[in-house]
Motif scaffolding. Structure first.
Motif, mmCIF file in Angstrom:
data_model
loop_
_atom_site.group_PDB
_atom_site.id
_atom_site.type_symbol
_atom_site.label_atom_id
_atom_site.label_comp_id
_atom_site.label_asym_id
_atom_site.label_seq_id
_atom_site.Cartn_x
_atom_site.Cartn_y
_atom_site.Cartn_z
ATOM 1 N N ALA A 138 56.361 1.548 -2.806
ATOM 2 C CA ALA A 138 55.962 1.848 -4.189
ATOM 3 C C ALA A 138 56.680 0.887 -5.135
ATOM 4 O O ALA A 138 57.869 0.596 -4.949
ATOM 5 C CB ALA A 138 56.304 3.287 -4.535
ATOM 6 N N ILE A 139 55.950 0.389 -6.118
ATOM 7 C CA ILE A 139 56.513 -0.562 -7.084
ATOM 8 C C ILE A 139 56.367 0.056 -8.470
ATOM 9 O O ILE A 139 55.259 0.388 -8.901
ATOM 10 C CB ILE A 139 55.780 -1.918 -6.997
ATOM 11 C CG1 ILE A 139 55.970 -2.529 -5.595
ATOM 12 C CG2 ILE A 139 56.277 -2.869 -8.083
ATOM 13 C CD1 ILE A 139 55.226 -3.841 -5.365
ATOM 14 N N GLY A 175 53.942 12.076 -7.368
ATOM 15 C CA GLY A 175 52.643 12.389 -6.778
ATOM 16 C C GLY A 175 52.099 11.221 -5.970
ATOM 17 O O GLY A 175 51.582 11.398 -4.859
ATOM 18 N N ARG A 176 52.246 10.020 -6.502
ATOM 19 C CA ARG A 176 51.717 8.843 -5.810
ATOM 20 C C ARG A 176 52.558 8.478 -4.591
ATOM 21 O O ARG A 176 52.032 8.096 -3.547
ATOM 22 C CB ARG A 176 51.617 7.681 -6.796
ATOM 23 C CG ARG A 176 50.463 7.881 -7.785
ATOM 24 C CD ARG A 176 50.632 7.007 -9.029
ATOM 25 N NE ARG A 176 49.492 7.093 -9.935
ATOM 26 C CZ ARG A 176 49.221 8.140 -10.723
ATOM 27 N NH1 ARG A 176 50.010 9.198 -10.703
ATOM 28 N NH2 ARG A 176 48.167 8.129 -11.512
ATOM 29 N N ILE A 177 53.891 8.585 -4.734
ATOM 30 C CA ILE A 177 54.766 8.282 -3.584
ATOM 31 C C ILE A 177 54.441 9.219 -2.425
ATOM 32 O O ILE A 177 54.301 8.798 -1.276
ATOM 33 C CB ILE A 177 56.254 8.421 -3.984
ATOM 34 C CG1 ILE A 177 56.657 7.293 -4.936
ATOM 35 C CG2 ILE A 177 57.158 8.428 -2.741
ATOM 36 C CD1 ILE A 177 58.069 7.428 -5.503
ATOM 37 N N CYS A 180 50.855 8.610 -0.710
ATOM 38 C CA CYS A 180 50.716 7.500 0.249
ATOM 39 C C CYS A 180 51.927 7.404 1.170
ATOM 40 O O CYS A 180 52.015 6.490 1.976
ATOM 41 C CB CYS A 180 50.433 6.185 -0.469
ATOM 42 S SG CYS A 180 51.826 5.534 -1.375
ATOM 43 N N ASP A 181 52.861 8.337 1.035
ATOM 44 C CA ASP A 181 54.023 8.392 1.917
ATOM 45 C C ASP A 181 54.810 7.079 1.908
ATOM 46 O O ASP A 181 55.109 6.507 2.955
ATOM 47 C CB ASP A 181 53.559 8.746 3.349
ATOM 48 C CG ASP A 181 54.721 9.135 4.243
ATOM 49 O OD1 ASP A 181 55.800 9.463 3.706
ATOM 50 O OD2 ASP A 181 54.564 9.076 5.481
ATOM 51 N N ALA A 182 55.138 6.611 0.706
ATOM 52 C CA ALA A 182 55.949 5.385 0.598
ATOM 53 C C ALA A 182 57.383 5.700 0.989
ATOM 54 O O ALA A 182 57.892 6.778 0.701
ATOM 55 C CB ALA A 182 55.895 4.854 -0.831
ATOM 56 N N ARG A 183 58.027 4.737 1.636
ATOM 57 C CA ARG A 183 59.408 4.951 2.095
ATOM 58 C C ARG A 183 60.416 4.120 1.301
ATOM 59 O O ARG A 183 61.620 4.323 1.394
ATOM 60 C CB ARG A 183 59.528 4.597 3.585
ATOM 61 C CG ARG A 183 58.619 5.430 4.484
ATOM 62 C CD ARG A 183 58.969 6.917 4.391
ATOM 63 N NE ARG A 183 57.978 7.764 5.049
ATOM 64 C CZ ARG A 183 58.060 8.142 6.330
ATOM 65 N NH1 ARG A 183 59.041 7.738 7.090
ATOM 66 N NH2 ARG A 183 57.124 8.928 6.839
ATOM 67 N N VAL A 184 59.909 3.123 0.568
ATOM 68 C CA VAL A 184 60.776 2.250 -0.220
ATOM 69 C C VAL A 184 60.194 2.171 -1.629
ATOM 70 O O VAL A 184 58.968 2.131 -1.794
ATOM 71 C CB VAL A 184 60.844 0.838 0.420
ATOM 72 C CG1 VAL A 184 61.561 -0.152 -0.488
ATOM 73 C CG2 VAL A 184 61.533 0.913 1.786
ATOM 74 N N VAL A 185 61.078 2.180 -2.636
ATOM 75 C CA VAL A 185 60.631 2.056 -4.027
ATOM 76 C C VAL A 185 61.321 0.844 -4.643
ATOM 77 O O VAL A 185 62.537 0.664 -4.478
ATOM 78 C CB VAL A 185 60.982 3.321 -4.842
ATOM 79 C CG1 VAL A 185 60.539 3.164 -6.302
ATOM 80 C CG2 VAL A 185 60.334 4.564 -4.227
ATOM 81 N N ILE A 261 47.186 0.147 -2.161
ATOM 82 C CA ILE A 261 46.554 1.388 -2.608
ATOM 83 C C ILE A 261 46.749 1.433 -4.114
ATOM 84 O O ILE A 261 47.861 1.277 -4.607
ATOM 85 C CB ILE A 261 47.230 2.611 -1.967
ATOM 86 C CG1 ILE A 261 47.103 2.540 -0.439
ATOM 87 C CG2 ILE A 261 46.622 3.916 -2.502
ATOM 88 C CD1 ILE A 261 48.142 3.363 0.277
ATOM 89 N N MET A 262 45.664 1.598 -4.831
ATOM 90 C CA MET A 262 45.765 1.655 -6.294
ATOM 91 C C MET A 262 45.133 2.961 -6.730
ATOM 92 O O MET A 262 44.010 3.264 -6.338
ATOM 93 C CB MET A 262 45.013 0.458 -6.866
ATOM 94 C CG MET A 262 44.774 0.484 -8.344
ATOM 95 S SD MET A 262 46.049 -0.427 -9.223
ATOM 96 C CE MET A 262 46.966 0.916 -9.917
ATOM 97 N N TYR A 263 45.853 3.718 -7.519
ATOM 98 C CA TYR A 263 45.301 4.973 -8.017
ATOM 99 C C TYR A 263 44.438 4.685 -9.243
ATOM 100 O O TYR A 263 44.818 3.874 -10.096
ATOM 101 C CB TYR A 263 46.444 5.964 -8.291
ATOM 102 C CG TYR A 263 47.046 6.409 -6.983
ATOM 103 C CD1 TYR A 263 46.561 7.531 -6.335
ATOM 104 C CD2 TYR A 263 48.012 5.635 -6.342
ATOM 105 C CE1 TYR A 263 47.050 7.903 -5.086
ATOM 106 C CE2 TYR A 263 48.504 5.999 -5.094
ATOM 107 C CZ TYR A 263 48.020 7.127 -4.471
ATOM 108 O OH TYR A 263 48.487 7.480 -3.223
ATOM 109 N N THR A 264 43.269 5.307 -9.333
ATOM 110 C CA THR A 264 42.368 5.071 -10.473
ATOM 111 C C THR A 264 43.026 5.557 -11.761
ATOM 112 O O THR A 264 44.010 6.300 -11.724
ATOM 113 C CB THR A 264 41.024 5.809 -10.315
ATOM 114 O OG1 THR A 264 41.289 7.193 -10.076
ATOM 115 C CG2 THR A 264 40.211 5.239 -9.174
ATOM 116 N N SER A 265 42.441 5.164 -12.877
ATOM 117 C CA SER A 265 43.052 5.477 -14.166
ATOM 118 C C SER A 265 43.152 6.967 -14.446
ATOM 119 O O SER A 265 43.933 7.390 -15.290
ATOM 120 C CB SER A 265 42.233 4.868 -15.299
ATOM 121 O OG SER A 265 42.087 3.505 -15.124
#
Ligand code: ATP
Ligand code: MG
Length: 651
Positions: A138-139, A175-177, A180-185, A261-265
């Protein structure tokens, strides 16, 4: 779907043919339409060949299991290598990739060689943190060069990124992390917005209280503000990344390897995690950027004035321009910091030749008045673009006249997070532009406007916009929710992609976007588009911006409620007079008495997403006196309170 008889847009008769010098030297000519029509797979294969592939594909398109497409099957490539290394290999390493402008006025210039070194170090740092191909990262960063570097570093090692707007709350980030089950931010201490340092790290710390699987946080120091620190989890970018080697050999990934993965607006609903993959995506963003903006990498200075946390930033700040080896501007802040001429100062300073932004920005500049851009030399501009919402014809005309010096073509580009790349747009060297129309599908793209039964509507009529053939940059699924992918896009008209937008075809067959089908109003049995009423309002000299919704009405089914922002030069004048009467009459004259708004409210701001789209569903909640729906993607929640205060009692 929408009433063709009630159309102000289709009466728009101004026409702007391409400037002769641009047409003569255009990257793409009318022949592209014919080539693509003759054999669209061959057409896309030719565009894919503009990239460097480590292994060639064996099949252009596999559509044997619709709606799950595979493009350039068997091909292998590395996105970061294509966006950075190959330009250095070709001797173009000294070219500037980004002129970065911080909001406080600090600047940084990154050449392609410098970008390659930075991306390689960041890739090595991610590897040191144990990130492997396929792991999600996640960025959550401001608009700084490290954001681009982080994305490319992820792409380089095959770790799909999910970029979350720096302005989003801890809740939206969490919610986004989790989704998509991100492990690094990757984040920063903060960024600059509206003249002040605004913190980011506290939101990460808060979000991660409920994300136990995140093991590492990489923190860029941008503002120098104090940050909380979790030993063992947090690392400074300037320690970890700077210590790495600038050598990293990119590995080639399968053409269908997930890129991001990009979440819509979230304009109409809960955001969807849109999955984009590698080969088809890069092919279409690179080609569309080259064709639609007619970019000349040696001479152009290109600027997408949008946030990287929006798909427009992914495709037209990062992947498209870099794949084409172009010099871009990257700006951190807001358009009115420290003054309302900031954008135009930047255009003049860097000699920007191509500017791409959203109608919301254009209408804001209209509101501020012509005098502000009038103070700057904008003659370097040769092409303007618009994206994100339908552009009202008057806003289009203003953009061309005041910013484009009455010379530049305007490309109104229709596309979505889901499409990955531009789909319906003029080609600047070919098309005769019509203010407010995206015109026709780009070469290689097939779109149609259909009625309720799925039949194409005749010219002069309206209906639902659908895409009738798979395209290279199309979404592959909604992350973790195949069923929602099928239901949202492929069930309304089986075999065709349902975009969720309404559109009309004019007598030439050109397409006019009418906004979301969810937003279409039904007044006494007449279906009226919000876009048309808004465009009628914006065509009145008092109005800079308008948002229209249909609110339940006992007599007419729905009544039209309009929220308007007045133009700067108009707001002062006749402040005691309520312009509502005059504006209601104006809409009745422009469209017809049936479209006359029941109610017009003058407001100072409208609720918008971070990408600048008007959130009509929240206005509908207000107009119908309901609790507000999901507000996590709203830029500024105080806007809703301010609007409520303007409401007359009992409405
Ligand atoms: P959600 O799908 O979660 O409601 P969203 O649709 O606002 O969010 P995006 O993918 O950022 O998320 O926006 C795509 C939409 O923006 C399109 O479906 C269309 O409604 C609108 N749009 C984009 N460009 C244009 C354009 N040039 N003309 C008209 N509408 C446009
Ligand atoms: Mg959408």
């Amino acid at each position: 779907m929408t009433d063709a008889t009630l159309s102000n847009l289709l009466r728009e008769e101004r026409r702007f043919p391409p400037p002769a010098d641009l047409a003569e030297q255009a990257n793409v000519t009318a022949a592209a339409y014919d080539e693509a029509a003759a054999d669209s797979e061959a057409f896309w294969a030719a565009q894919a060949a503009r990239l460097d592939w480590a292994e060639p594909w064996t099949q252009v398109l596999d559509w044997s299991r619709p709606p799950f497409a595979r493009w350039f099957v068997g091909g292998r490539l590395n996105v970061a290598d294509n966006c950075v290394d190959r330009h250095v290999r070709a001797g173009r390493g000294d070219r500037v990739a980004f002129h970065w402008e911080g909001e406080p006025g600090d600047t940084r210039t990154l050449t392609y060689t410098e970008l390659k070194d930075e991306v390689s170090r960041a890739a090595n740092a991610l590897l040191a943190l144990g990130v492997q191909a396929g792991d999600r990262v996640a960025i959550y960063l401001p608009m700084i060069p490290e954001t681009v570097v982080a994305m490319l570093a992820c792409a380089r090692i095959g770790a799909p990124h999910t970029v979350v707007f720096g302005g989003f709350s801890a809740e939206a980030l969490r919610g986004r992390i989790l989704d998509c089950d991100a492990r690094v931010v990757i984040t920063a201490d903060g960024g600059y917005r509206k003249g002040a340092a605004s913190a980011l790290k506290p939101a990460v710390d808060e979000a991660l209280e409920q994300c136990p699987d995140v093991r590492s946080v990489l923190v860029v120091r941008r503002t120098g503000q104090d940050v909380g620190w979790t030993e063992g989890r947090d690392a400074w970018w300037h320690d970890l990344v700077a210590a790495q080697s600038a050598e990293h050999t990119p590995e080639a990934f399968d053409s269908e390897h997930p890129l991001y993965i990009m979440y819509t607006s979230g304009t109409t609903a809960r955001p969807k995690g849109i999955l984009h993959t590698t080969g088809g995506y890069l092919t279409q963003v690179a080609w569309s950027h080259y064709a639609v903006f007619d970019v000349k990498p040696e001479t152009d200075v290109y600027w997408t004035a949008a946030d990287i946390g929006w798909v427009t930033g992914h495709s037209y700040i990062v992947y498209g321009p870099l794949a084409n080896g172009v010099t871009s501007v990257l700006y951190e802040g807001t358009p009115d910091t420290p003054h309302q001429g900031r954008w135009w100062e930047i255009v003049r300073k860097y000699g920007v030749t191509i500017l791409y932004c959203a109608p919301t920005a254009i209408r804001t500049f209209m509101k501020w008045g012509d005098a502000v851009p009038g103070r700057y030399d904008l003659t370097s501009l040769r092409l303007l673009g618009s994206v994100g919402e339908p552009i009202n014809p008057e806003a289009w005309m203003w953009y061309r006249r005041v910013i484009g010096g009455d010379r530049t073509p305007i490309v109104d580009t229709w596309w979505q997070t889901e499409t990955g790349a531009q789909m319906i747009s003029p080609l600047p060297g070919v098309s005769t532009c019509k203010p407010g129309s995206a015109l026709r599908p780009l070469p290689g793209i097939q779109a149609e406007v259909v009625d309720d039964a799925g039949e194409p509507v005749p010219n002069g009529s309206g209906g639902y916009l659908v895409l009738t053939r798979p395209w290279p940059a199309m979404l592959r699924t909604i992350w973790g929710d195949e069923q929602r992918y099928l239901d949202t896009y492929w069930s309304r008209f089986p075999g065709r992609y349902f975009a969720g937008d309404g559109a009309k075809k004019d007598d030439d067959g050109d397409i006019w976007l009418l906004g979301r089908v969810d937003d279409v109003m039904n007044v006494s049995g007449h279906r009226i588009s919000t876009t048309e009423v808004e465009s009628a309002l914006v065509s009145h000299p008092l109005v800079a911006e308008a948002a229209v919704v249909g609110a339940a009405d006992a007599t007419t089914g729905q009544g039209i409620v309009a929220f308007v922002i007045l133009r700067g030069d108009a707001a002062g004048k006749g402040a005691d007079e309520d312009p509502a009467q005059e504006l209601r009459a104006h809409v009745a004259k422009e469209i017809g008495p049936i479209a006359r708004p029941r109610q017009i409210l003058v407001v100072a701001e409208l609720p918008k997403t971070r990408s600048g789209k008007i959130m009509r569903r929240l206005l509908r909640d207000i107009a119908e006196n309901r609790e507000l729906g999901d507000v996590t993607t709203l830029t500024d929640s105080t806007v809703m309170d301010a609007i409520r205060e303007r409401l007359p009692e009992g409405s």
